[in-house]
Design a protein around this motif. Structure first.
Motif, PDB file in Angstrom:
ATOM      1  N   LEU A 126       0.817  -1.206   0.000  1.00 33.87           N
ATOM      2  CA  LEU A 126       0.000   0.000   0.000  1.00 33.87           C
ATOM      3  C   LEU A 126       0.854   1.261   0.000  1.00 33.87           C
ATOM      4  O   LEU A 126       1.725   1.438   0.841  1.00 33.87           O
ATOM      5  CB  LEU A 126      -0.926   0.008   1.215  1.00 33.87           C
ATOM      6  N   THR A 127       0.562   2.145  -0.939  1.00 34.33           N
ATOM      7  CA  THR A 127       1.188   3.461  -0.986  1.00 34.33           C
ATOM      8  C   THR A 127       0.138   4.512  -0.652  1.00 34.33           C
ATOM      9  O   THR A 127      -0.927   4.543  -1.269  1.00 34.33           O
ATOM     10  CB  THR A 127       1.775   3.733  -2.387  1.00 34.33           C
ATOM     11  N   GLY A 128       0.428   5.359   0.322  1.00 32.82           N
ATOM     12  CA  GLY A 128      -0.554   6.348   0.733  1.00 32.82           C
ATOM     13  C   GLY A 128      -1.627   5.723   1.607  1.00 32.82           C
ATOM     14  O   GLY A 128      -1.383   4.761   2.338  1.00 32.82           O
ATOM     15  N   ASP A 129      -2.843   6.263   1.534  1.00 36.66           N
ATOM     16  CA  ASP A 129      -3.961   5.749   2.322  1.00 36.66           C
ATOM     17  C   ASP A 129      -5.193   5.629   1.438  1.00 36.66           C
ATOM     18  O   ASP A 129      -5.129   5.842   0.225  1.00 36.66           O
ATOM     19  CB  ASP A 129      -4.231   6.642   3.539  1.00 36.66           C
ATOM     20  N   LYS A 130      -6.310   5.277   2.052  1.00 33.28           N
ATOM     21  CA  LYS A 130      -7.537   5.007   1.295  1.00 33.28           C
ATOM     22  C   LYS A 130      -8.625   6.041   1.565  1.00 33.28           C
ATOM     23  O   LYS A 130      -9.810   5.782   1.354  1.00 33.28           O
ATOM     24  CB  LYS A 130      -8.029   3.592   1.601  1.00 33.28           C
ATOM     25  N   LYS A 131      -8.224   7.214   1.996  1.00 27.55           N
ATOM     26  CA  LYS A 131      -9.189   8.214   2.432  1.00 27.55           C
ATOM     27  C   LYS A 131      -9.955   8.868   1.297  1.00 27.55           C
ATOM     28  O   LYS A 131     -10.976   9.521   1.543  1.00 27.55           O
ATOM     29  CB  LYS A 131      -8.480   9.279   3.275  1.00 27.55           C
ATOM     30  N   THR A 132      -9.495   8.715   0.053  1.00 27.95           N
ATOM     31  CA  THR A 132     -10.247   9.327  -1.050  1.00 27.95           C
ATOM     32  C   THR A 132     -11.416   8.473  -1.495  1.00 27.95           C
ATOM     33  O   THR A 132     -12.236   8.918  -2.305  1.00 27.95           O
ATOM     34  CB  THR A 132      -9.342   9.613  -2.267  1.00 27.95           C
ATOM     35  N   TYR A 133     -11.514   7.238  -1.007  1.00 25.50           N
ATOM     36  CA  TYR A 133     -12.679   6.431  -1.379  1.00 25.50           C
ATOM     37  C   TYR A 133     -13.390   5.798  -0.190  1.00 25.50           C
ATOM     38  O   TYR A 133     -14.594   5.566  -0.251  1.00 25.50           O
ATOM     39  CB  TYR A 133     -12.323   5.384  -2.443  1.00 25.50           C
ATOM     40  N   GLN A 134     -12.696   5.530   0.906  1.00 20.77           N
ATOM     41  CA  GLN A 134     -13.383   5.076   2.109  1.00 20.77           C
ATOM     42  C   GLN A 134     -13.856   6.281   2.909  1.00 20.77           C
ATOM     43  O   GLN A 134     -13.318   7.377   2.782  1.00 20.77           O
ATOM     44  CB  GLN A 134     -12.458   4.191   2.939  1.00 20.77           C
ATOM     45  N   MET A 135     -14.848   6.075   3.774  1.00 15.59           N
ATOM     46  CA  MET A 135     -15.521   7.194   4.426  1.00 15.59           C
ATOM     47  C   MET A 135     -14.742   7.772   5.599  1.00 15.59           C
ATOM     48  O   MET A 135     -13.993   7.073   6.272  1.00 15.59           O
ATOM     49  CB  MET A 135     -16.906   6.750   4.911  1.00 15.59           C
ATOM     50  N   ASP A 136     -14.973   9.032   5.858  1.00 15.87           N
ATOM     51  CA  ASP A 136     -14.397   9.740   6.997  1.00 15.87           C
ATOM     52  C   ASP A 136     -15.071   9.238   8.281  1.00 15.87           C
ATOM     53  O   ASP A 136     -16.303   9.270   8.397  1.00 15.87           O
ATOM     54  CB  ASP A 136     -14.647  11.241   6.823  1.00 15.87           C
ATOM     55  N   PRO A 137     -14.287   8.765   9.262  1.00 16.80           N
ATOM     56  CA  PRO A 137     -14.889   8.272  10.514  1.00 16.80           C
ATOM     57  C   PRO A 137     -15.727   9.314  11.256  1.00 16.80           C
ATOM     58  O   PRO A 137     -16.522   8.940  12.134  1.00 16.80           O
ATOM     59  CB  PRO A 137     -13.663   7.869  11.345  1.00 16.80           C
ATOM     60  N   ALA A 138     -15.587  10.578  10.912  1.00 16.97           N
ATOM     61  CA  ALA A 138     -16.362  11.619  11.584  1.00 16.97           C
ATOM     62  C   ALA A 138     -17.796  11.718  11.079  1.00 16.97           C
ATOM     63  O   ALA A 138     -18.621  12.402  11.683  1.00 16.97           O
ATOM     64  CB  ALA A 138     -15.671  12.979  11.400  1.00 16.97           C
ATOM     65  N   ASN A 139     -18.116  11.022   9.977  1.00 18.42           N
ATOM     66  CA  ASN A 139     -19.399  11.242   9.308  1.00 18.42           C
ATOM     67  C   ASN A 139     -20.403  10.136   9.591  1.00 18.42           C
ATOM     68  O   ASN A 139     -20.071   8.948   9.506  1.00 18.42           O
ATOM     69  CB  ASN A 139     -19.192  11.351   7.798  1.00 18.42           C
ATOM     70  N   SER A 140     -21.629  10.559   9.882  1.00 21.49           N
ATOM     71  CA  SER A 140     -22.732   9.640  10.143  1.00 21.49           C
ATOM     72  C   SER A 140     -23.823   9.763   9.091  1.00 21.49           C
ATOM     73  O   SER A 140     -24.271   8.768   8.522  1.00 21.49           O
ATOM     74  CB  SER A 140     -23.311   9.918  11.531  1.00 21.49           C
ATOM     75  N   ASN A 141     -24.255  10.986   8.788  1.00 20.80           N
ATOM     76  CA  ASN A 141     -25.291  11.185   7.777  1.00 20.80           C
ATOM     77  C   ASN A 141     -24.851  10.674   6.412  1.00 20.80           C
ATOM     78  O   ASN A 141     -25.664  10.159   5.642  1.00 20.80           O
ATOM     79  CB  ASN A 141     -25.665  12.661   7.672  1.00 20.80           C
ATOM     80  N   GLU A 142     -23.569  10.796   6.124  1.00 21.32           N
ATOM     81  CA  GLU A 142     -23.065  10.313   4.843  1.00 21.32           C
ATOM     82  C   GLU A 142     -23.303   8.813   4.693  1.00 21.32           C
ATOM     83  O   GLU A 142     -23.582   8.313   3.592  1.00 21.32           O
ATOM     84  CB  GLU A 142     -21.573  10.625   4.708  1.00 21.32           C
ATOM     85  N   ALA A 143     -23.207   8.087   5.788  1.00 19.45           N
ATOM     86  CA  ALA A 143     -23.433   6.645   5.727  1.00 19.45           C
ATOM     87  C   ALA A 143     -24.831   6.330   5.235  1.00 19.45           C
ATOM     88  O   ALA A 143     -25.033   5.400   4.439  1.00 19.45           O
ATOM     89  CB  ALA A 143     -23.208   6.022   7.108  1.00 19.45           C
ATOM     90  N   LEU A 144     -25.809   7.096   5.676  1.00 17.94           N
ATOM     91  CA  LEU A 144     -27.185   6.865   5.234  1.00 17.94           C
ATOM     92  C   LEU A 144     -27.329   7.147   3.745  1.00 17.94           C
ATOM     93  O   LEU A 144     -28.056   6.444   3.036  1.00 17.94           O
ATOM     94  CB  LEU A 144     -28.153   7.727   6.039  1.00 17.94           C
ATOM     95  N   ARG A 145     -26.627   8.172   3.272  1.00 19.60           N
ATOM     96  CA  ARG A 145     -26.670   8.452   1.835  1.00 19.60           C
ATOM     97  C   ARG A 145     -26.047   7.313   1.039  1.00 19.60           C
ATOM     98  O   ARG A 145     -26.550   6.936  -0.023  1.00 19.60           O
ATOM     99  CB  ARG A 145     -25.958   9.774   1.521  1.00 19.60           C
ATOM    100  N   MET A 146     -24.948   6.760   1.541  1.00 23.60           N
ATOM    101  CA  MET A 146     -24.298   5.660   0.839  1.00 23.60           C
ATOM    102  C   MET A 146     -25.173   4.402   0.838  1.00 23.60           C
ATOM    103  O   MET A 146     -25.247   3.689  -0.164  1.00 23.60           O
ATOM    104  CB  MET A 146     -22.947   5.353   1.486  1.00 23.60           C
ATOM    105  N   ILE A 147     -25.831   4.143   1.954  1.00 27.05           N
ATOM    106  CA  ILE A 147     -26.733   2.992   2.032  1.00 27.05           C
ATOM    107  C   ILE A 147     -27.871   3.155   1.041  1.00 27.05           C
ATOM    108  O   ILE A 147     -28.200   2.226   0.280  1.00 27.05           O
ATOM    109  CB  ILE A 147     -27.293   2.830   3.460  1.00 27.05           C
ATOM    110  N   GLN A 148     -28.493   4.322   1.037  1.00 25.38           N
ATOM    111  CA  GLN A 148     -29.611   4.575   0.129  1.00 25.38           C
ATOM    112  C   GLN A 148     -29.178   4.422  -1.325  1.00 25.38           C
ATOM    113  O   GLN A 148     -29.873   3.803  -2.138  1.00 25.38           O
ATOM    114  CB  GLN A 148     -30.179   5.967   0.362  1.00 25.38           C
ATOM    115  N   ARG A 149     -28.014   4.955  -1.657  1.00 21.76           N
ATOM    116  CA  ARG A 149     -27.510   4.845  -3.026  1.00 21.76           C
ATOM    117  C   ARG A 149     -27.364   3.384  -3.436  1.00 21.76           C
ATOM    118  O   ARG A 149     -27.834   2.970  -4.504  1.00 21.76           O
ATOM    119  CB  ARG A 149     -26.158   5.551  -3.144  1.00 21.76           C
TER     120      ARG A 149
END
Length: 332
Positions: A221-244
Motif C-alpha cells: 500500500l502506498t498512501g492511504d484510502k481516504k479518497t474512497y473510504q468514508m471519513d470516521p467523523a461522518n454519520s449522515n453520509e453513511a445513510l446516503r451511501m446505504i440509500q444509493r
C-alpha cells in the motif's frame, strides 16, 4: 416508544433479573448461529494452515484446507463463509488481471467449497487490493485512484466469481456506481439469484491493520484510502451511501468496522429496515484476543457480549473471525 413505569416500590425492575430463567423470558435479543458469516483467508499450496501472527487463532489456508473448513462450518450450522485471498506477490500487477482469472485462489476455493458443502453459502470479496501492486482497492493513475475504470474491472471480477458459483458478492471497494454496474452485469449474464451484500458504509479506519497483513496488502500500500473510504467523523453520509447502494440493486448492506460504529448500524436498520450486517474487523478481533491471552479480560464472555452488541444495535448478522468459537459455544 415512550417507556411507562410505575413508581417504586410498585415497580421493582430487579424482579425481572432474579434468575436465569426469568432473565431469559424478558431478554430482548439473542445470538444464533444463523447470525454468523465466517471470514477465511485462502493461499496457494496444498495442506497448508499458516497462522496470521497479528490475528491469534486465524489461519491462511490452502484450497484443500479451505474445503475442510467449509465442512466444519456446515457441521456447526454456520450459514455462510467469506473468502479473502492471500495472493502471491508475483501475481500482483498494475492491471490486476488475476482478479478475474477463473483459476485465481478465490474462484478455486469457491468450487472446492461447493464440491464438499453445496448448501453452505459462499460470499466473496470484490476489490482490487489483493491483486494490485499498489495495494489499493482501485487502479492508480498518476497517484489518483480512478473510479470508472476500476468499476469496469470490478464487474469482470464479479462475473468470474458468479461463474465459479458464488452465492453472495461482497463489494468492499467503495467506488461510486459499482453496485449498479455489478447488478446489471449479473442480470445480463443470467446470474439473477446472485446476491450483493454491499460494503455500503466502509470507513477509512485504523482497525484494518491485521487484515492487511493477512492478505499481504500492507506492504504494497502506498498512501492511504481516504479518497474512497468514508471519513470516521461522518454519520449522515453513511445513510446516503446505504440509500444509493439500495437503489442500485444491493440486496443487503454492511457497516465496517463494527463495534466502534454501532451508532451507524442502528441508524441504518432504523432508517431502511433492510438486512443489515456489520464486520467485526481484524483490529477488533485482535484486541479482544490479545487482552484475553494476557489475562486482562475473559475472552469468551467478551466475544459473546460483543456479538450481542451488534444484535442490540439492529444487525441481522455479523462477519466475525469468532464464528466457529461462537457456534461451538451455542452447541454446548
Amino acid at each position: 416508544m415512550k417507556p411507562t413505569i410505575a413508581p417504586f416500590p410498585a415497580a421493582r425492575p430487579r424482579r425481572t433479573r432474579k434468575s436465569e430463567a426469568i432473565r431469559g423470558l424478558v431478554r430482548e435479543n439473542s445470538i444464533s448461529v444463523d447470525d454468523l458469516i465466517w471470514p477465511v483467508f485462502v493461499r496457494d499450496g496444498e495442506g497448508i494452515e499458516e497462522p496470521v501472527n497479528s490475528m491469534p487463532g486465524v489461519m491462511r489456508r490452502s484450497v484443500d484446507k479451505i474445503a475442510q473448513a467449509a465442512i466444519e462450518a456446515a457441521a456447526l450450522g454456520i450459514p455462510a463463509i467469506c473468502l479473502f485471498p492471500y495472493t502471491d506477490a508475483s501475481l500482483k500487477t498494475e492491471d490486476c488481471a488475476e482478479a478475474w482469472s477463473p483459476d485465481n485462489l478465490t474462484n478455486k476455493a469457491i468450487r472446492a467449497i461447493k464440491s464438499v458443502a453445496p448448501d453452505l453459502a459462499v460470499m466473496t470479496d470484490v476489490a482490487l487490493d489483493p491483486y494490485n501492486i499498489n495495494g489499493h482497492d482501485g487502479y492508480v493513475v498518476d497517484g489518483e485512484i480512478v473510479n470508472d475504470a476500476t468499476v469496469e474491472a470490478l464487474v469482470k471480477m464479479t462475473l468470474a466469481q458468479a461463474d465459479a458459483g458464488a452465492d453472495i458478492i461482497g463489494p468492499s471497494d467503495m467506488m461510486d456506481g459499482r453496485i449498479g454496474a455489478m447488478r446489471q452485469a449479473l442480470e445480463t449474464t443470467g446470474h439473477h439469484n446472485v446476491m450483493i451484500l454491499s460494503y455500503a458504509a466502509k470507513y477509512a479506519s485504523a482497525f484494518y491493520g491485521p487484515f492487511r497483513d493477512a492478505v499481504g496488502a500492507s506492504g504494497a500500500l502506498t498512501g492511504d484510502k481516504k479518497t474512497y473510504q468514508m471519513d470516521p467523523a461522518n454519520s449522515n453520509e453513511a445513510l446516503r451511501m446505504i440509500q444509493r447502494d439500495l437503489t442500485e440493486g444491493a440486496d443487503m448492506v454492511m457497516v465496517k468496522p463494527g463495534m466502534p460504529y454501532l451508532d451507524i448500524c442502528h441508524r441504518v436498520k432504523d432508517t431502511f429496515g433492510v438486512p443489515t450486517y456489520a464486520y467485526q474487523v481484524s483490529g477488533e478481533y485482535a484486541m479482544i484476543q490479545a487482552a484475553a491471552q494476557n489475562g486482562w479480560i475473559d475472552g469468551e464472555k467478551i466475544m459473546l457480549e460483543s456479538l450481542m452488541a451488534f444484535k442490540r444495535a439492529g444487525c441481522d448478522g455479523v462477519l466475525t473471525y469468532f464464528a466457529p468459537a461462537i457456534a461451538k459455544y451455542l452447541q454446548a
